[in-house]
Design a protein around this motif. Sequence first.
Motif, PDB file in Angstrom:
ATOM      1  N   ASP B  42     -27.730 -31.826 -64.515  1.00  0.00           N
ATOM      2  CA  ASP B  42     -27.526 -30.919 -63.376  1.00  0.00           C
ATOM      3  C   ASP B  42     -26.811 -31.635 -62.224  1.00  0.00           C
ATOM      4  O   ASP B  42     -25.878 -31.099 -61.616  1.00  0.00           O
ATOM      5  N   GLU B  43     -27.247 -32.868 -61.933  1.00  0.00           N
ATOM      6  CA  GLU B  43     -26.653 -33.616 -60.816  1.00  0.00           C
ATOM      7  C   GLU B  43     -25.180 -33.947 -61.087  1.00  0.00           C
ATOM      8  O   GLU B  43     -24.328 -33.804 -60.203  1.00  0.00           O
ATOM      9  N   THR B  46     -23.105 -30.765 -61.007  1.00  0.00           N
ATOM     10  CA  THR B  46     -22.923 -30.333 -59.611  1.00  0.00           C
ATOM     11  C   THR B  46     -21.813 -31.138 -58.939  1.00  0.00           C
ATOM     12  O   THR B  46     -20.957 -30.584 -58.241  1.00  0.00           O
ATOM     13  N   ILE B  50     -18.450 -29.397 -57.485  1.00  0.00           N
ATOM     14  CA  ILE B  50     -18.169 -29.419 -56.038  1.00  0.00           C
ATOM     15  C   ILE B  50     -16.988 -30.339 -55.718  1.00  0.00           C
ATOM     16  O   ILE B  50     -16.041 -29.927 -55.044  1.00  0.00           O
TER      17      ILE B  50
END
Lengths: 107, 140
Positions: B42-43, B46, B50
Motif C-alpha cells: 500500500d505504501e 501510494t 502520488i
Amino acid sequence: MAFNATLETNNDTATITLSGELDASTAPQFKAEVEKAATQGAKRLVLMMQDLEYMASAGLRVLIFTKQKMGASADIYVVGAQEMVLDTINKTGFNQGVIIQDEYSPL
Amino acid sequence: MEPLTLRGSLDSLSSIAQYIMTAAATAGLDKKASYRLRLAVDEIATNIIIHGYEEANIQGDLNLRADLDDDSLTISIEDCGGAFDPFSKLALEESKLNLPMAEKPMGGLGVYLAIQGVDKFFYERFGARNRNTFVVNRHH
C-alpha cells in the motif's frame, strides 16, 4: 471495510471516532474532521480507534497536521487502537507524541 | 494467482489491498505478516500514484503479480513513472523516526514501513519501468 470518521465536540475536547481502513484515499476525510475540530477551537483531540482496522502512513501524516493546526501543546489521545495499528504508531516514534490509552480517561 | 492491472489512481488502493490479502491467505501467512505485507505494498503503491503519476502528470497503470512457492510469497508491482528507488529515501526516513511529532516533516514514513515490513524488498529499473518486489517467508 469502508472508512468513516465522525466528529463530536464538547467544550475544548474534540472526539473523532475512526472505523474501517485509513489509507491515502480515505485520509482526506480524517483530515477534514481534524480541520473542523481545530476551527471550533478544540485544544484536545481524542481519537477513538477501536474499530479502525488498518492505518497507513497517510494516517500518521494527519497526526502531524493536527499538531500544526491545534498547536504543539494540544494533547492527542489514541484510544483503543488495535494491535497492528499500534505497532505502526510505535515503530514510527509517534507513541512519543500522543497519549495512548485502552479506554479514554482525560489526564 | 492471475496478475492484476489497475489504473494508477488512489481509488485503486482498496483493490490492491484485496489482491494482497487474498494472496496472503492463499500463502497461509499469519495475521501480522499479512497486515505488514498489505501495508508495505500500500505504501509503495501510494508513492507511485502520488509522486510517480499524479505530481508528474502521467497517467499510467499498476501491474501486480503474486507468485507462490514452497518457501515464500513474492509480490511485485510495476509502473511506468519516473525512476524512483525507495532505498534512496530510507536513510532520510529513518532519521525522522525519533524526531518529536511537532518537528516531524509531513513527508512520509512509507518507505521505512514498506522495507522493514517484509523479509526481502527489491527495486529494479528496466527500460522505462520500475519494479518493486516484496518477499515474505511462509514459515517463520
